[in-house]
Write an enzyme that holds these catalytic residues in place. Structure first.
Site, PDB file in Angstrom:
ATOM      1  N   HIS A 193       0.901  -1.135   0.123  1.00 31.33           N
ATOM      2  CA  HIS A 193       0.149   0.308  -0.162  1.00 31.33           C
ATOM      3  C   HIS A 193       1.001   1.512  -0.001  1.00 31.33           C
ATOM      4  O   HIS A 193       2.003   0.900   0.499  1.00 31.33           O
ATOM      5  CB  HIS A 193      -0.771  -0.127   1.558  1.00 31.33           C
ATOM      6  CG  HIS A 193      -0.174  -0.351   2.917  1.00 31.33           C
ATOM      7  ND1 HIS A 193       0.332   0.970   2.907  1.00 31.33           N
ATOM      8  CD2 HIS A 193       0.186  -0.956   3.749  1.00 31.33           C
ATOM      9  CE1 HIS A 193       0.907   1.246   4.021  1.00 31.33           C
ATOM     10  NE2 HIS A 193       0.608  -0.460   4.611  1.00 31.33           N
ATOM     11  N   GLU A 252      -2.311  -7.777   7.481  1.00 31.52           N
ATOM     12  CA  GLU A 252      -0.392  -7.264   8.205  1.00 31.52           C
ATOM     13  C   GLU A 252      -0.746  -7.899   9.496  1.00 31.52           C
ATOM     14  O   GLU A 252      -1.780  -8.649  10.132  1.00 31.52           O
ATOM     15  CB  GLU A 252      -0.033  -6.023   8.755  1.00 31.52           C
ATOM     16  CG  GLU A 252       0.623  -5.156   9.173  1.00 31.52           C
ATOM     17  CD  GLU A 252       2.041  -5.584   8.128  1.00 31.52           C
ATOM     18  OE1 GLU A 252       2.180  -6.816   7.525  1.00 31.52           O
ATOM     19  OE2 GLU A 252       2.583  -4.951   7.625  1.00 31.52           O
TER      20      GLU A 252
END
Length: 187
Positions: A11, A81
């Site tokens: 990202h 994550e």
């Protein structure tokens, strides 16, 4: 297998990624420059045909996918994550004040995930990509994508420590004959 590839996008930049703070469940937006680099990634991905496009459920990954031209990416918790537990929001330097020499790769994150738990999730992503064949594109996070690459290569999760991964970068995993390899990394 030689046509099977896993395209990996971390990202765009957030306030915490820029500051080096461990960010898992805290759902931060992209910074303006993170949005700009996500749009620029779209130009690199526009002419590529993907059989499967997946994204982490976190806003920063989903928004990167949208800005890069993939608003319909399938959301999967498997790409979230690494859960840092009590270390969420802290920098490695702050953690090392209490635990000298700590790293995510060799240390424990109280209340968080182990490397084996992260690897189990990402093994499912590897299996989906290999089953889909062709090209799979994923949008996710620094540590989880490094573990994903390690698992693609047949390494233990801590093998990800060898693969630096910056924000808003593109990497490609594939095969050389029957051997899983890194085709491009951190570009």
């Amino acid at each position: 297998m030689s046509e099977t590839e896993l395209w990996v996008v971390r990202h765009g930049a957030t306030e915490w990624s820029t500051a080096g703070r461990h960010t898992s469940i805290t759902d931060l937006p992209l910074l303006p420059d993170g949005e700009e680099t996500a749009v620029a990634l779209g130009a690199r991905l526009a002419e590529v045909d993907f059989r499967l496009v997946l994204t982490s459920p976190r806003r920063r990954a989903r928004h990167t996918a949208e800005l890069a031209g993939f608003p319909d990416a399938e959301v999967t918790d498997d790409l979230a994550e690494w859960a840092y537990g009590d270390y969420e929001g802290l920098t490695t330097a702050q953690i090392r004040e209490a635990v000298p020499g700590w790293t995510i790769w060799t240390g424990v994150s109280p209340g968080g995930e182990t490397g084996a738990e992260v690897a189990a999730r990402l093994d499912r992503v590897v299996a989906r990509a290999r089953e889909a064949g062709g090209r799979t594109l994923v949008f996710a996070h620094g540590h989880s994508l490094r573990v994903l690459a390690a698992r693609w290569l047949g390494l233990p999760p801590e093998g990800g420590r060898l693969l630096r991964l910056d924000t808003a970068t593109l990497s490609v995993l594939g095969f050389e004959r029957e051997t899983a390899v890194v085709l491009r990394w951190n570009t």
